[in-house]
Design a protein around this motif. Structure first.
Motif, PDB file in Angstrom:
ATOM      1  N   SER A  22      -4.450  -5.108   2.692  1.00 26.46           N
ATOM      2  CA  SER A  22      -3.349  -4.663   1.860  1.00 26.46           C
ATOM      3  C   SER A  22      -2.074  -5.384   2.254  1.00 26.46           C
ATOM      4  O   SER A  22      -2.030  -6.108   3.255  1.00 26.46           O
ATOM      5  CB  SER A  22      -3.144  -3.149   2.009  1.00 26.46           C
ATOM      6  OG  SER A  22      -2.619  -2.846   3.298  1.00 26.46           O
ATOM      7  N   LYS A  23      -1.029  -5.151   1.465  1.00 31.57           N
ATOM      8  CA  LYS A  23       0.269  -5.742   1.783  1.00 31.57           C
ATOM      9  C   LYS A  23       0.820  -5.185   3.092  1.00 31.57           C
ATOM     10  O   LYS A  23       1.713  -5.793   3.702  1.00 31.57           O
ATOM     11  CB  LYS A  23       1.256  -5.482   0.654  1.00 31.57           C
ATOM     12  CG  LYS A  23       1.564  -4.006   0.411  1.00 31.57           C
ATOM     13  CD  LYS A  23       2.520  -3.829  -0.752  1.00 31.57           C
ATOM     14  CE  LYS A  23       2.834  -2.348  -0.998  1.00 31.57           C
ATOM     15  NZ  LYS A  23       3.762  -2.158  -2.132  1.00 31.57           N
ATOM     16  N   ASP A  24       0.296  -4.043   3.527  1.00 32.13           N
ATOM     17  CA  ASP A  24       0.752  -3.422   4.767  1.00 32.13           C
ATOM     18  C   ASP A  24      -0.048  -3.868   5.986  1.00 32.13           C
ATOM     19  O   ASP A  24       0.412  -3.691   7.114  1.00 32.13           O
ATOM     20  CB  ASP A  24       0.666  -1.898   4.645  1.00 32.13           C
ATOM     21  CG  ASP A  24       1.429  -1.368   3.451  1.00 32.13           C
ATOM     22  OD1 ASP A  24       2.615  -1.712   3.317  1.00 32.13           O
ATOM     23  OD2 ASP A  24       0.837  -0.616   2.652  1.00 32.13           O
TER      24      ASP A  24
ATOM     25  N   GLY B   9      -6.197  -9.230  -5.161  1.00 34.31           N
ATOM     26  CA  GLY B   9      -4.913  -8.580  -5.390  1.00 34.31           C
ATOM     27  C   GLY B   9      -4.400  -7.764  -4.230  1.00 34.31           C
ATOM     28  O   GLY B   9      -3.559  -6.881  -4.422  1.00 34.31           O
TER      29      GLY B   9
ATOM     30  N   LEU C   4      -2.296  -8.260  -2.002  1.00 35.58           N
ATOM     31  CA  LEU C   4      -0.860  -8.314  -1.741  1.00 35.58           C
ATOM     32  C   LEU C   4      -0.090  -7.249  -2.525  1.00 35.58           C
ATOM     33  O   LEU C   4       1.058  -6.948  -2.198  1.00 35.58           O
ATOM     34  CB  LEU C   4      -0.305  -9.699  -2.085  1.00 35.58           C
ATOM     35  CG  LEU C   4      -0.612 -10.809  -1.089  1.00 35.58           C
ATOM     36  CD1 LEU C   4      -0.081 -12.148  -1.597  1.00 35.58           C
ATOM     37  CD2 LEU C   4      -0.017 -10.498   0.286  1.00 35.58           C
ATOM     38  N   GLN C   5      -0.711  -6.693  -3.555  1.00 35.31           N
ATOM     39  CA  GLN C   5      -0.076  -5.627  -4.325  1.00 35.31           C
ATOM     40  C   GLN C   5      -0.637  -4.250  -3.973  1.00 35.31           C
ATOM     41  O   GLN C   5      -0.185  -3.233  -4.496  1.00 35.31           O
ATOM     42  CB  GLN C   5      -0.280  -5.857  -5.826  1.00 35.31           C
ATOM     43  CG  GLN C   5       0.618  -6.928  -6.429  1.00 35.31           C
ATOM     44  CD  GLN C   5       0.172  -8.332  -6.049  1.00 35.31           C
ATOM     45  OE1 GLN C   5      -1.002  -8.651  -6.156  1.00 35.31           O
ATOM     46  NE2 GLN C   5       1.112  -9.153  -5.613  1.00 35.31           N
ATOM     47  N   ARG C   6      -1.599  -4.218  -3.084  1.00 37.29           N
ATOM     48  CA  ARG C   6      -2.261  -2.948  -2.758  1.00 37.29           C
ATOM     49  C   ARG C   6      -1.638  -2.314  -1.513  1.00 37.29           C
ATOM     50  O   ARG C   6      -1.227  -2.999  -0.591  1.00 37.29           O
ATOM     51  CB  ARG C   6      -3.761  -3.164  -2.546  1.00 37.29           C
ATOM     52  CG  ARG C   6      -4.463  -3.617  -3.819  1.00 37.29           C
ATOM     53  CD  ARG C   6      -5.919  -3.935  -3.553  1.00 37.29           C
ATOM     54  NE  ARG C   6      -6.694  -2.744  -3.189  1.00 37.29           N
ATOM     55  CZ  ARG C   6      -7.166  -1.870  -4.059  1.00 37.29           C
ATOM     56  NH1 ARG C   6      -6.927  -2.030  -5.353  1.00 37.29           N
ATOM     57  NH2 ARG C   6      -7.884  -0.836  -3.660  1.00 37.29           N
ATOM     58  N   THR C   7      -1.583  -0.997  -1.513  1.00 35.46           N
ATOM     59  CA  THR C   7      -1.002  -0.264  -0.390  1.00 35.46           C
ATOM     60  C   THR C   7      -2.047  -0.043   0.696  1.00 35.46           C
ATOM     61  O   THR C   7      -3.248  -0.222   0.483  1.00 35.46           O
ATOM     62  CB  THR C   7      -0.466   1.095  -0.839  1.00 35.46           C
ATOM     63  OG1 THR C   7      -1.566   1.906  -1.301  1.00 35.46           O
ATOM     64  CG2 THR C   7       0.550   0.938  -1.957  1.00 35.46           C
TER      65      THR C   7
ATOM     66  N   THR D  45       7.755 -13.409   1.900  1.00 32.04           N
ATOM     67  CA  THR D  45       7.921 -13.290   0.449  1.00 32.04           C
ATOM     68  C   THR D  45       7.300 -14.462  -0.291  1.00 32.04           C
ATOM     69  O   THR D  45       6.955 -14.335  -1.472  1.00 32.04           O
ATOM     70  CB  THR D  45       9.411 -13.191   0.068  1.00 32.04           C
ATOM     71  OG1 THR D  45      10.122 -14.308   0.619  1.00 32.04           O
ATOM     72  CG2 THR D  45      10.021 -11.900   0.579  1.00 32.04           C
TER      73      THR D  45
ATOM     74  N   SER E 131       2.684 -15.181  -1.466  1.00 38.82           N
ATOM     75  CA  SER E 131       1.900 -15.125  -2.703  1.00 38.82           C
ATOM     76  C   SER E 131       1.532 -16.519  -3.195  1.00 38.82           C
ATOM     77  O   SER E 131       0.549 -16.688  -3.926  1.00 38.82           O
ATOM     78  CB  SER E 131       2.678 -14.376  -3.791  1.00 38.82           C
ATOM     79  OG  SER E 131       3.895 -15.042  -4.077  1.00 38.82           O
TER      80      SER E 131
ATOM     81  N   GLY F 287      -1.820 -15.667  -3.784  1.00 43.30           N
ATOM     82  CA  GLY F 287      -1.812 -15.154  -5.139  1.00 43.30           C
ATOM     83  C   GLY F 287      -2.694 -15.969  -6.071  1.00 43.30           C
ATOM     84  O   GLY F 287      -3.288 -16.994  -5.679  1.00 43.30           O
TER      85      GLY F 287
END
Length: 520
Positions: free
Chosen positions: A212-214, A281, A283-286, A431, A434, A438
């Motif tokens: 995830s992004k975290d 995806g 990078l957009q997931r929690t 930042t 991606s 991506g």
């Protein structure tokens, strides 16, 4: 209309305040002392572990009652709650806190004299007679215990954490017939490829790795650090066997390396391969979404820090294991020429620090509870129930926590080459990620973006660091001069507490870097 998030935040705060008020207002039996401690660790069975420690402590000390206050949210809810309590004079006797948060000397009291005394709860153990400070696996050198900026010991820490790849044992055996995770990088890639084929053959929504992004940063920094040991060695001009990210940033401005350096390009390809085997995806997931994928069988493995892994033990309907990401070694046909192992994960540094309220009326009892909490008996209860690492020397972690034991032997230069000077550079590098991971991303696209902008953000960070360093030095000079001028004539100041030579030298080095154009 109020936003839902604010309603939830307000409700959580009111509930926490009500709990504190109820406990504060509860009558105390004659002769009994009540001490309270606050903390935000709601993962797994941490609270159950703390309750077991409290129960045993109260058996040994029937005149003391210990109350645990749980407030969720770390810096989003917990920190404002602590600040409100401390300012209002209703703060707990012990507070879980973080060295980087504000007002440590205002809220808490140093414990320098206490940490050099033996812990009486270690009588009859190999730690009998050993200074409390030296019973901690890091010698209380962590930034919570010894706050360097204040030059005092403030906190007692109880655990440490490290990330791992957690895997579904049953699914691994079903897919591969094996019961053990991959031991090297090529075997890891082969496992991921096999998992993808299995998912396609059986029509499953199944990824090799949930990320995830975290959580991706836990693996990203380790990959860059391990893959770039050869570059770090070349940059170690002072032969200290260590390179910090700030020093790597200076070397970048001097032209000693760039994101076109072959070592760095290879490391970025490793990162790209990590993204290729991860949940699309991500990078957009929690964090919660990635954990849900793993728990519900939509991923064979997941990138998980040890504090979350203990919760998975309760959540997963299957047995789980954990292993360290298998970094390529010298014999790897593609990446081996850039690196040198084995790889250390750095020195063990403990956390979850408890600070002593400056205005507590029960200093002796609060410190005594901390001594039991970090004794061999207390730490054993903690690890066996919470499945978190113990911070006390000689205490074996639980079987599950043992999989998260930090590897300290090997090479570890320190720099990740993705943190550099701090806020601006760190945010910029992340930042732009991606463009690496991506849709349509590539190593070349990421390098182009970084090469176009990273020098500017490094310089902006350095300007801020230089300004802060200069202002701190001026303040220290003013304080030193005041101590000399205001000292009684019959008791003149014995020494001037001036800035160290190293701090002053660092300031001049930063000025020099800012004054020179980057060498190509």
């Amino acid at each position: 209309m109020p936003q839902p998030a604010f309603i939830v935040l307000a409700a959580a705060y009111l509930v926490s305040a009500a709990v504190v008020f109820r406990r504060t207002a509860a009558p105390t039996p004659p002769g009994q002392v009540t001490i309270r401690f606050s903390q935000w660790q709601l993962e797994g069975t941490v609270r159950e572990a703390l309750d077991a420690i409290i129960k045993r402590y109260e058996e040994l000390n029937p005149h003391v009652k210990v109350e645990r206050i749980d407030v969720p949210g770390s810096d989003t809810i917990y920190l404002p709650w602590v600040q409100t309590q401390m300012v209002g004079g209703t703060g707990p006797d012990l507070v879980e806190y973080v060295w980087a948060w504000p007002n440590i000397p205002r809220y808490f009291q140093p414990i320098d004299d206490e940490v050099v005394k033996p812990n009486p709860y270690n009588r009859g153990t190999p730690l009998e007679g050993v200074a409390w400070r030296d019973t901690n696996v890091d010698g209380m050198t962590n930034e919570d215990s010894f706050v360097k900026a204040l030059n005092h010991y403030y906190a007692i820490t109880v655990t440490s954490h490290i990330p791992r790849l957690v895997y579904n044992r049953a699914m691994l055996k079903t897919i591969t017939g094996a019961e053990t995770p991959p031991a090297d990088y090529r075997a890891f890639l082969a496992l991921c490829a096999t998992t993808k084929r299995y998912a396609q053959t059986h029509g499953l929504t199944l990824s090799p790795l949930a990320m995830s992004k975290d959580s991706y940063a836990f693996v990203m920094y380790a990959i860059m650090s391990c893959e770039l040991t050869g570059l770090a060695e070349r940059l170690d001009f002072d032969h200290r066997l260590r390179i910090t990210d700030l020093e790597a940033a200076g070397d970048y401005l001097r032209g000693d390396w760039s994101y076109n350096t072959p070592d760095v390009v290879a490391a970025l390809h490793l990162l790209r391969e990590l993204g290729d085997v991860s949940t699309p995806g991500f990078l957009q997931r929690t964090r919660d979404a990635a954990l849900a994928d793993f728990v519900n069988g939509r991923a064979l493995m997941a990138v998980v820090p040890s504090w979350d892994a203990s919760s998975l033990l309760q959540m997963c309907p299957f047995a789980i294991g954990a292993f360290r990401y298998p970094h390529p070694r010298e014999d790897d046909p593609v990446y081996g020429r850039f690196t040198r192992g084995p790889f250390s994960e750095g020195p063990v540094l403990t956390g979850m620090g408890f600070y002593l309220n400056r205005t507590t009326k029960h200093r002796a009892e609060a410190l005594d509870f901390l001594r039991f909490l970090t004794s061999q008996e207390g730490a054993t209860l903690f690890t066996n129930i919470s499945n978190w690492q113990p911070a006390t020397i000689g205490v074996r972690p639980s079987n599950f926590a043992a999989q998260f034991t930090q590897e300290t032997e090997g090479i570890g230069w320190g720099a990740s080459f993705m943190g550099l000077t701090g806020t601006d550079a760190l945010n910029y590098l992340r930042t732009q990620i991606s463009k690496l991971w991506g849709e349509g991303g590539s190593v070349e696209a990421y390098r182009a973006a970084i090469n176009a902008g990273v020098e500017g953000v490094i310089r902006e960070d350095l300007r801020r660091l230089e300004s802060a360093g200069r202002q701190n030095m001026c303040r220290e000079d003013a304080v030193a001069a005041a101590k000399v001028e205001l000292a009684p004539r019959d008791h003149p100041a014995e020494a001037l507490p001036l800035a160290t030579v190293m701090n002053e030298a660092t300031l001049y080095q930063q000025r020099e870097l800012l004054a020179q154009p980057r060498r190509q």
